[in-house]
Design an enzyme around this catalytic site. Structure first.
Site, short mmCIF file in Angstrom:
data_model
loop_
_atom_site.label_atom_id
_atom_site.label_comp_id
_atom_site.label_asym_id
_atom_site.label_seq_id
_atom_site.Cartn_x
_atom_site.Cartn_y
_atom_site.Cartn_z
N CYS A 1 -11.18 2.28 -29.66
CA CYS A 1 -12.44 3.10 -29.98
C CYS A 1 -13.17 3.37 -28.89
CB CYS A 1 -12.93 2.16 -31.29
SG CYS A 1 -12.04 1.47 -32.27
N GLU A 2 -12.78 4.11 -27.83
CA GLU A 2 -13.53 4.52 -26.75
C GLU A 2 -12.82 6.08 -26.28
OE1 GLU A 2 -14.06 2.51 -23.25
OE2 GLU A 2 -13.80 0.66 -24.26
N ARG B 1 -4.46 2.33 -16.07
CA ARG B 1 -4.64 3.31 -15.06
C ARG B 1 -5.46 4.80 -15.22
NH1 ARG B 1 -1.18 4.84 -11.77
NH2 ARG B 1 -2.41 4.21 -9.68
N GLU C 1 4.29 -6.88 2.39
CA GLU C 1 3.61 -7.14 0.78
C GLU C 1 3.55 -6.10 -0.20
OE1 GLU C 1 0.23 -10.56 1.83
OE2 GLU C 1 -0.34 -8.47 1.22
N PRO C 2 4.88 -5.47 -0.30
CA PRO C 2 4.60 -4.31 -1.26
C PRO C 2 4.83 -4.43 -2.76
CG PRO C 2 7.07 -4.64 -0.59
CD PRO C 2 6.00 -5.75 0.04
N GLY C 3 4.04 -3.80 -3.46
CA GLY C 3 4.26 -4.11 -4.84
C GLY C 3 4.56 -2.56 -5.73
N ARG C 4 3.80 -1.75 -5.38
CA ARG C 4 4.01 -0.71 -6.24
C ARG C 4 5.41 0.05 -5.86
NH1 ARG C 4 -0.33 2.71 -7.93
NH2 ARG C 4 -1.66 1.56 -6.46
N GLY D 1 0.84 -1.17 -0.07
CA GLY D 1 -0.01 0.02 0.00
C GLY D 1 0.83 1.23 -0.03
N TYR E 1 -8.78 4.75 -13.23
CA TYR E 1 -8.90 5.43 -12.04
C TYR E 1 -8.72 6.95 -12.20
CZ TYR E 1 -6.92 0.88 -10.92
OH TYR E 1 -6.80 -0.49 -10.66
N1 LLP Z 1 -1.32 -7.04 -0.56
C1 LLP Z 1 -2.56 -7.02 -0.85
C2 LLP Z 1 -3.60 -8.16 -0.20
C3 LLP Z 1 -3.31 -6.27 -2.05
O1 LLP Z 1 -4.52 -6.44 -2.34
C4 LLP Z 1 -2.32 -5.60 -2.84
C5 LLP Z 1 -2.67 -4.77 -3.93
C6 LLP Z 1 -1.03 -5.48 -2.33
C7 LLP Z 1 -0.56 -6.03 -1.16
C8 LLP Z 1 -0.02 -4.67 -3.08
O2 LLP Z 1 -0.22 -3.34 -2.99
P1 LLP Z 1 0.80 -2.15 -3.29
O3 LLP Z 1 1.92 -2.15 -2.35
O4 LLP Z 1 1.06 -2.24 -4.72
O5 LLP Z 1 -0.03 -0.92 -3.08
N2 LLP Z 1 -4.25 -1.65 -9.77
C9 LLP Z 1 -4.33 -0.73 -8.78
C10 LLP Z 1 -3.64 -1.18 -7.73
C11 LLP Z 1 -4.46 -2.42 -7.09
C12 LLP Z 1 -3.91 -2.95 -5.96
C13 LLP Z 1 -4.39 -4.13 -5.57
N3 LLP Z 1 -3.99 -4.74 -4.38
C14 LLP Z 1 -3.72 0.33 -9.31
O6 LLP Z 1 -3.09 0.59 -10.63
O7 LLP Z 1 -3.34 1.62 -8.71
#
Ligand code: LLP
Length: 418
Positions: free
Chosen positions: A343-344, A313, A274-277, A240, A317
């Site tokens: 086409c949108e 995105r 659990e970092p992604g972004r 997050g 969003y």
């Molecule tokens: N853990 C869980 C349970 C999650 O649902 C998520 C993301 C993460 C970790 C990783 O979150 P992050 O660190 O990346 O914020 N498609 C959207 C974001 C969707 C996030 C879904 N869950 C966007 O492009 O902003």
């Protein structure tokens, strides 16, 4: 910080010119910086060093095998959400004892595959799911470790679609029910070991306050349940962390750690993140070529060869992604909408954006901050082939996913005789 900088009027990824990559591999193309990716992972690890957490990279942000492999080799675990991501994790030989599996809708088939693979935790989202994991685990002759995802009912102050911790969201189990589940589970579900609390409140969160509010609730619950003998050994605080797309001033990894470590320590359990972004968001850009300039009486449209199917995105969003010409020349600015061929009217990468007036057809633009939820959310809409992905390491680069071919589009289709 990231490794996409303008050097001698040319936007580079590390020490490789993006114009050169675009010429060599074509556009649209996602380009990733190895150094940025690993640097962000290291920053987070260092920020939390004193409590040595397991950092499970959230594959949904970008599940390209090459990127995941780099992170796994650097010591990351993986946060998966589907059988497909488990398959990818196995492909790169990730340590299954470093895999956590979240999702509100895991199928029986997916659950069984993950149990057999020996994953560390399921993050369980409902009582029915817990019962199913117990049954399948019993059938496999195992006792599976599980985390209960709680819904702390806090506001994450982010886009509604990626806010996950309000009562009305589909995620997690409210704290009252969670208490009962622990008691019920320990007595009645012999094939699961419920020993972790999971909480993920949303994505692109810029301030520490919502995290603190959620974690205080989670930690209080752990302390209370452990006093009653629940045997909780882990706390998983999800992902997050927000990043800079425009003018955001998100907390740094250090600030985040400083704000929450004191709260977490009180629980006396091991930590999972659990970092992604945060890790991959600013480690990637999308290169796209200008096909046409269209000046209408009301505005300029810059029509490019990337579209909402490549980077969803902005359309989904209203997200802002900075756009920079890869061969930069100073000059007057002119407002334009940057749009794709789909086409949108919802197909745009930027609206009313100030961009150099001198831009011309065939110029290449870099859409910044496209490393997370870029390729992973891309599709074949309009029968468009998905883009090529390229990984840069200093002066070298390599294709890590080929551009799809037309035959890939119809690979699984059957013309049929009906
Ligand atoms: N853990 C869980 C349970 C999650 O649902 C998520 C993301 C993460 C970790 C990783 O979150 P992050 O660190 O990346 O914020 N498609 C959207 C974001 C969707 C996030 C879904 N869950 C966007 O492009 O902003």
């Amino acid at each position: 910080m990231h490794d996409f900088q303008v050097k001698k009027n040319t936007l580079c990824c590390e020490r490789t010119s993006l114009a050169e990559i675009a010429r060599a591999v074509g556009t649209p193309a996602f380009v990733y910086s190895k150094h940025t990716l690993l640097d962000h992972f290291t920053k987070l690890r260092q920020a939390f060093a004193e409590i040595n957490p397991l950092i499970c990279y959230s594959m949904k942000a970008n599940s390209n095998l090459a990127l995941c492999r780099l992170l796994v080799n650097a010591g990351a675990g993986l946060d998966i959400v589907s059988g497909g991501e488990l398959y990818r994790a196995k492909k790169i030989k990730a340590d299954s004892q470093k895999i956590v599996y979240a999702s509100v809708g895991k199928t029986a088939e997916e659950i069984e595959a993950a149990i057999r693979a020996g994953i560390l935790f399921f993050n369980v989202e409902s009582l029915s799911e817990l019962a199913l994991i117990n049954a399948i685990s019993g059938r496999c002759g195992k006792r599976q470790r599980v985390a209960l995802r709680i819904n702390p009912d806090v506001s994450a102050h982010t886009h509604d679609y990626i806010s996950t911790a309000k009562r009305e969201n589909k995620f997690g189990i409210d704290i009252e029910t969670a208490r009962e589940v622990f008691i019920h589970c320990n007595r009645n579900l012999p094939h699961v070991q419920l020993c972790c609390i999971h909480v993920h409140i949303g994505s692109q969160i810029e301030q520490a306050a919502p995290f603190k509010a959620a974690l205080k609730k989670a930690v209080a619950l752990i302390i209370e349940l452990n006093r009653r003998g629940a045997g909780i050994t882990h706390l998983n605080i999800g992902g997050g962390l927000g990043i800079i797309y425009r003018k955001e001033r998100p907390q740094t990894a250090d600030e985040y750690a400083r704000a929450i470590i004191p709260i977490i320590k009180k629980a006396k359990v091991s930590l999972i993140l659990e970092p992604g972004r945060f890790i991959v968001g600013n480690a990637g850009v999308l290169l796209t070529k200008i096909l046409y300039l269209k000046d209408t009486p009301v505005k300029r449209f810059i029509i490019v060869d990337a579209a909402m199917n490549d980077l969803l995105r902005p359309s989904l969003y209203g997200a802002y992604h900075e756009i920079i010409p890869v061969e930069k020349t100073a000059g007057a600015m002119k407002k334009a909408d940057v749009v794709g061929p789909v086409c949108e009217s919802g197909d745009f990468l930027a609206k009313d954006r100030g961009l150099p007036a001198f831009l011309k057809e065939n110029d290449v633009l870099a859409v910044m901050g496209a490393g997370a939820y870029g390729f992973s959310m891309s599709s074949n809409y309009n029968s468009r082939r998905r883009a090529v992905e390229v990984l840069v390491d200093d002066r070298r680069y390599q294709i890590v996913r080929k551009r799809e071919q037309y035959r890939d589009l119809v690979r699984n289709e059957i013309t049929g005789k009906l």
